[in-house]
Design a protein around this motif. Structure first.
Motif, PDB file in Angstrom:
ATOM      1  N   ARG A 191       0.808  -1.114  -0.090  1.00  0.00           N
ATOM      2  CA  ARG A 191      -0.164   0.001   0.044  1.00  0.00           C
ATOM      3  C   ARG A 191       0.822   1.240  -0.040  1.00  0.00           C
ATOM      4  O   ARG A 191       2.133   0.988   0.391  1.00  0.00           O
ATOM      5  CB  ARG A 191      -0.881  -0.072   1.281  1.00  0.00           C
ATOM      6  CG  ARG A 191      -0.300  -0.050   2.446  1.00  0.00           C
ATOM      7  CD  ARG A 191      -1.059  -0.126   3.654  1.00  0.00           C
ATOM      8  NE  ARG A 191      -2.006  -1.077   3.839  1.00  0.00           N
ATOM      9  CZ  ARG A 191      -1.822  -2.407   4.230  1.00  0.00           C
ATOM     10  NH1 ARG A 191      -0.756  -2.390   5.063  1.00  0.00           N
ATOM     11  NH2 ARG A 191      -2.829  -3.205   4.470  1.00  0.00           N
ATOM     12  N   VAL A 204      -5.716  13.084   4.327  1.00  0.00           N
ATOM     13  CA  VAL A 204      -6.967  13.188   4.785  1.00  0.00           C
ATOM     14  C   VAL A 204      -7.820  14.193   3.991  1.00  0.00           C
ATOM     15  O   VAL A 204      -8.940  13.778   3.616  1.00  0.00           O
ATOM     16  CB  VAL A 204      -7.320  13.302   6.339  1.00  0.00           C
ATOM     17  CG1 VAL A 204      -8.657  13.443   6.617  1.00  0.00           C
ATOM     18  CG2 VAL A 204      -6.633  11.952   7.130  1.00  0.00           C
ATOM     19  N   VAL A 207      -8.462  13.013   0.483  1.00  0.00           N
ATOM     20  CA  VAL A 207      -9.595  12.028   0.465  1.00  0.00           C
ATOM     21  C   VAL A 207     -10.944  12.693   0.544  1.00  0.00           C
ATOM     22  O   VAL A 207     -11.981  12.282   0.095  1.00  0.00           O
ATOM     23  CB  VAL A 207      -9.346  10.889   1.495  1.00  0.00           C
ATOM     24  CG1 VAL A 207     -10.417   9.877   1.510  1.00  0.00           C
ATOM     25  CG2 VAL A 207      -8.012  10.250   1.197  1.00  0.00           C
ATOM     26  N   GLU A 208     -10.845  13.200   1.664  1.00  0.00           N
ATOM     27  CA  GLU A 208     -12.201  14.205   1.848  1.00  0.00           C
ATOM     28  C   GLU A 208     -12.840  14.924   0.663  1.00  0.00           C
ATOM     29  O   GLU A 208     -13.984  15.041   0.374  1.00  0.00           O
ATOM     30  CB  GLU A 208     -12.063  14.947   3.251  1.00  0.00           C
ATOM     31  CG  GLU A 208     -12.065  14.101   4.549  1.00  0.00           C
ATOM     32  CD  GLU A 208     -13.416  13.096   4.745  1.00  0.00           C
ATOM     33  OE1 GLU A 208     -14.552  13.387   4.372  1.00  0.00           O
ATOM     34  OE2 GLU A 208     -13.136  11.943   4.823  1.00  0.00           O
ATOM     35  N   PHE A 211     -14.253  12.703  -1.746  1.00  0.00           N
ATOM     36  CA  PHE A 211     -15.619  12.112  -1.537  1.00  0.00           C
ATOM     37  C   PHE A 211     -16.530  13.248  -1.732  1.00  0.00           C
ATOM     38  O   PHE A 211     -17.950  12.912  -2.066  1.00  0.00           O
ATOM     39  CB  PHE A 211     -15.564  11.728  -0.052  1.00  0.00           C
ATOM     40  CG  PHE A 211     -14.895  10.499   0.300  1.00  0.00           C
ATOM     41  CD1 PHE A 211     -15.294   9.425  -0.464  1.00  0.00           C
ATOM     42  CD2 PHE A 211     -14.233  10.306   1.482  1.00  0.00           C
ATOM     43  CE1 PHE A 211     -14.628   8.246  -0.227  1.00  0.00           C
ATOM     44  CE2 PHE A 211     -13.536   8.842   1.732  1.00  0.00           C
ATOM     45  CZ  PHE A 211     -13.772   7.868   0.775  1.00  0.00           C
ATOM     46  N   THR A 234     -21.803   6.032   2.680  1.00  0.00           N
ATOM     47  CA  THR A 234     -21.182   5.059   3.469  1.00  0.00           C
ATOM     48  C   THR A 234     -20.630   3.939   3.019  1.00  0.00           C
ATOM     49  O   THR A 234     -19.187   3.894   3.438  1.00  0.00           O
ATOM     50  CB  THR A 234     -22.324   4.906   4.748  1.00  0.00           C
ATOM     51  OG1 THR A 234     -22.810   6.052   5.654  1.00  0.00           O
ATOM     52  CG2 THR A 234     -21.492   3.884   5.931  1.00  0.00           C
ATOM     53  N   ARG A 237     -17.750   5.083   0.997  1.00  0.00           N
ATOM     54  CA  ARG A 237     -16.601   5.746   1.657  1.00  0.00           C
ATOM     55  C   ARG A 237     -15.583   4.431   2.165  1.00  0.00           C
ATOM     56  O   ARG A 237     -14.539   4.251   2.110  1.00  0.00           O
ATOM     57  CB  ARG A 237     -17.080   6.465   2.757  1.00  0.00           C
ATOM     58  CG  ARG A 237     -16.970   7.896   2.713  1.00  0.00           C
ATOM     59  CD  ARG A 237     -17.707   8.519   3.768  1.00  0.00           C
ATOM     60  NE  ARG A 237     -17.585   9.955   3.602  1.00  0.00           N
ATOM     61  CZ  ARG A 237     -16.438  10.817   3.972  1.00  0.00           C
ATOM     62  NH1 ARG A 237     -15.486  10.325   4.716  1.00  0.00           N
ATOM     63  NH2 ARG A 237     -16.581  11.984   3.803  1.00  0.00           N
ATOM     64  N   ARG A 238     -16.458   3.247   2.682  1.00  0.00           N
ATOM     65  CA  ARG A 238     -15.963   2.103   3.113  1.00  0.00           C
ATOM     66  C   ARG A 238     -15.201   1.406   1.994  1.00  0.00           C
ATOM     67  O   ARG A 238     -13.964   0.948   2.303  1.00  0.00           O
ATOM     68  CB  ARG A 238     -16.722   1.008   3.517  1.00  0.00           C
ATOM     69  CG  ARG A 238     -16.231  -0.187   4.116  1.00  0.00           C
ATOM     70  CD  ARG A 238     -17.491  -1.024   4.866  1.00  0.00           C
ATOM     71  NE  ARG A 238     -18.169  -1.620   3.836  1.00  0.00           N
ATOM     72  CZ  ARG A 238     -19.221  -2.367   3.943  1.00  0.00           C
ATOM     73  NH1 ARG A 238     -19.444  -2.828   5.305  1.00  0.00           N
ATOM     74  NH2 ARG A 238     -20.091  -2.873   3.140  1.00  0.00           N
ATOM     75  N   GLN A 241     -11.950   3.790   1.163  1.00  0.00           N
ATOM     76  CA  GLN A 241     -11.035   3.656   2.414  1.00  0.00           C
ATOM     77  C   GLN A 241     -10.209   2.509   2.533  1.00  0.00           C
ATOM     78  O   GLN A 241      -8.918   2.470   2.838  1.00  0.00           O
ATOM     79  CB  GLN A 241     -11.786   4.073   3.660  1.00  0.00           C
ATOM     80  CG  GLN A 241     -12.311   5.434   3.671  1.00  0.00           C
ATOM     81  CD  GLN A 241     -11.200   6.486   4.064  1.00  0.00           C
ATOM     82  OE1 GLN A 241     -10.280   6.524   3.570  1.00  0.00           O
ATOM     83  NE2 GLN A 241     -11.589   7.521   5.010  1.00  0.00           N
ATOM     84  N   ARG A 242     -10.958   1.395   2.336  1.00  0.00           N
ATOM     85  CA  ARG A 242     -10.233   0.012   2.091  1.00  0.00           C
ATOM     86  C   ARG A 242      -9.058   0.077   1.045  1.00  0.00           C
ATOM     87  O   ARG A 242      -8.145  -0.854   1.220  1.00  0.00           O
ATOM     88  CB  ARG A 242     -11.404  -1.201   1.642  1.00  0.00           C
ATOM     89  CG  ARG A 242     -10.974  -2.485   2.130  1.00  0.00           C
ATOM     90  CD  ARG A 242     -11.904  -3.300   2.279  1.00  0.00           C
ATOM     91  NE  ARG A 242     -12.435  -3.618   0.809  1.00  0.00           N
ATOM     92  CZ  ARG A 242     -13.800  -3.203   0.522  1.00  0.00           C
ATOM     93  NH1 ARG A 242     -14.726  -2.787   1.328  1.00  0.00           N
ATOM     94  NH2 ARG A 242     -14.220  -3.424  -0.660  1.00  0.00           N
ATOM     95  N   ARG A 244      -7.005   2.398   0.350  1.00  0.00           N
ATOM     96  CA  ARG A 244      -6.071   3.063   0.917  1.00  0.00           C
ATOM     97  C   ARG A 244      -5.225   3.787  -0.438  1.00  0.00           C
ATOM     98  O   ARG A 244      -4.208   3.481  -0.994  1.00  0.00           O
ATOM     99  CB  ARG A 244      -4.906   2.212   1.291  1.00  0.00           C
ATOM    100  CG  ARG A 244      -5.381   1.567   2.606  1.00  0.00           C
ATOM    101  CD  ARG A 244      -5.685   2.381   3.689  1.00  0.00           C
ATOM    102  NE  ARG A 244      -4.388   3.072   4.189  1.00  0.00           N
ATOM    103  CZ  ARG A 244      -3.459   2.584   5.099  1.00  0.00           C
ATOM    104  NH1 ARG A 244      -3.480   1.220   5.666  1.00  0.00           N
ATOM    105  NH2 ARG A 244      -2.184   3.398   5.293  1.00  0.00           N
TER     106      ARG A 244
END
Length: 287
Positions: A191, A204, A207-208, A211, A234, A237-238, A241-242, A244
């Motif tokens: 990763r 962060v 990434v935000e 989204f 949601t 996002r999961r 985020q998984r 990376r």
């Protein structure tokens, strides 16, 4: 017949003390394949007990780039000669014995080999392609090595069996090195942020921003409604985020979202005079 490879290093190392012994190999191509398996894992000390044919073209052809292992192979007339100066002998065996003998799996055999290599040569003995080692030959071994293959199809090709043991020896050797020396071989790279990854991990705030951009695009194309969101964002996002994400991946994804917005806006303008609302700065990938 062949051009000899460059000489091997003469220093006695862990690898040099490990002796691969093949007994009465009937197909010389298998000897070449064994040499290749050995060199893949950093080993080069090959002994041949009464091979049917060696050296020949078939053995060198199968060795590929491991001709130097064959160039330095020792051919002897008896197993006794191959084992005479060894401090530990382990023989591969797939058969159960009437008289139980100490048996170990390849990882444990590698540990034992390493433990004894400082005291003298350690021999790993492999038998004939069709019948393996005889009972008398196995009784000359301190341990038997059993490779836990599929019991319904347990016969391994000679080179495959050698490769299994050489791999375990290689892994044990690498684990014994200092962390800095072993890390290029053993440290995973899975990763962003891992040593060797080409792009830094996304921050962060990056990434935000992605989204937020993603949600707006899904609204623009009538796939998502803020007043009835259910769990869409949601779950998205999961998902991301998984993954990376790294910074380049964020930029690519936001570029795709901007292109989708442009395409959706062009289609909307061709069908309606109503101007679609856009979020300021989205053409540049900002939210």
């Amino acid at each position: 017949m062949h051009k000899s490879a460059l000489p091997q290093e003469g220093t006695e190392t862990f690898q040099d003390q490990i002796r691969i012994v093949l007994v009465e190999t009937s197909h010389s191509g298998n000897i070449g394949a064994v040499a290749r398996a050995m060199k893949n894992m950093g080993l080069g000390n090959l002994w041949l007990v009464r091979p049917a044919s060696f050296p020949d073209e078939a053995s060198y052809a199968r060795a590929a780039g491991a001709a130097d292992v064959l160039d330095h192979a020792r051919v002897v007339s008896s197993l006794e000669e191959a084992l005479a100066d060894c401090v530990l002998v382990m023989g591969t065996s797939a058969r159960g014995r009437k008289v139980p003998w100490p048996v170990c799996a390849p990882p444990e055999a590698a540990v034992a080999a390493a433990d004894h290599a400082g005291s003298g040569p350690v021999a790993l003995v492999f038998g004939r392609e069709n019948s393996g080692l005889t009972n008398d030959e196995l009784q000359r071994c301190h341990y038997h090595i059993h490779i836990p293959s599929n019991p319904d199809y347990s016969s391994l090709n000679l080179a495959m069996a050698v490769q299994v043991m050489c791999y375990e020896l290689r892994m044990h050797y690498l684990r014994s090195l200092e962390d800095g020396q072993a890390s290029p071989y053993l440290k995973p790279m899975a990763r962003p942020g891992d040593e060797g990854w080409d792009v830094p991990p996304a921050r962060v705030d990056e990434v935000e921003g992605f989204f937020g951009h993603l949600e707006q695009v899904l609204i623009d194309v009538d796939f998502h409604r803020r007043e009835n969101p259910r769990q869409l964002m949601t779950r998205l996002r999961r998902l991301f985020q998984r993954a990376r994400l790294d910074q380049m991946e964020i930029n690519i994804l936001r570029g795709i979202l901007t292109a989708v917005q442009k395409a959706a806006g062009a289609r909307g303008n061709s069908k309606s005079t109503e101007a679609g609302s856009t979020v300021a700065g989205q053409d540049n990938g900002d939210v």
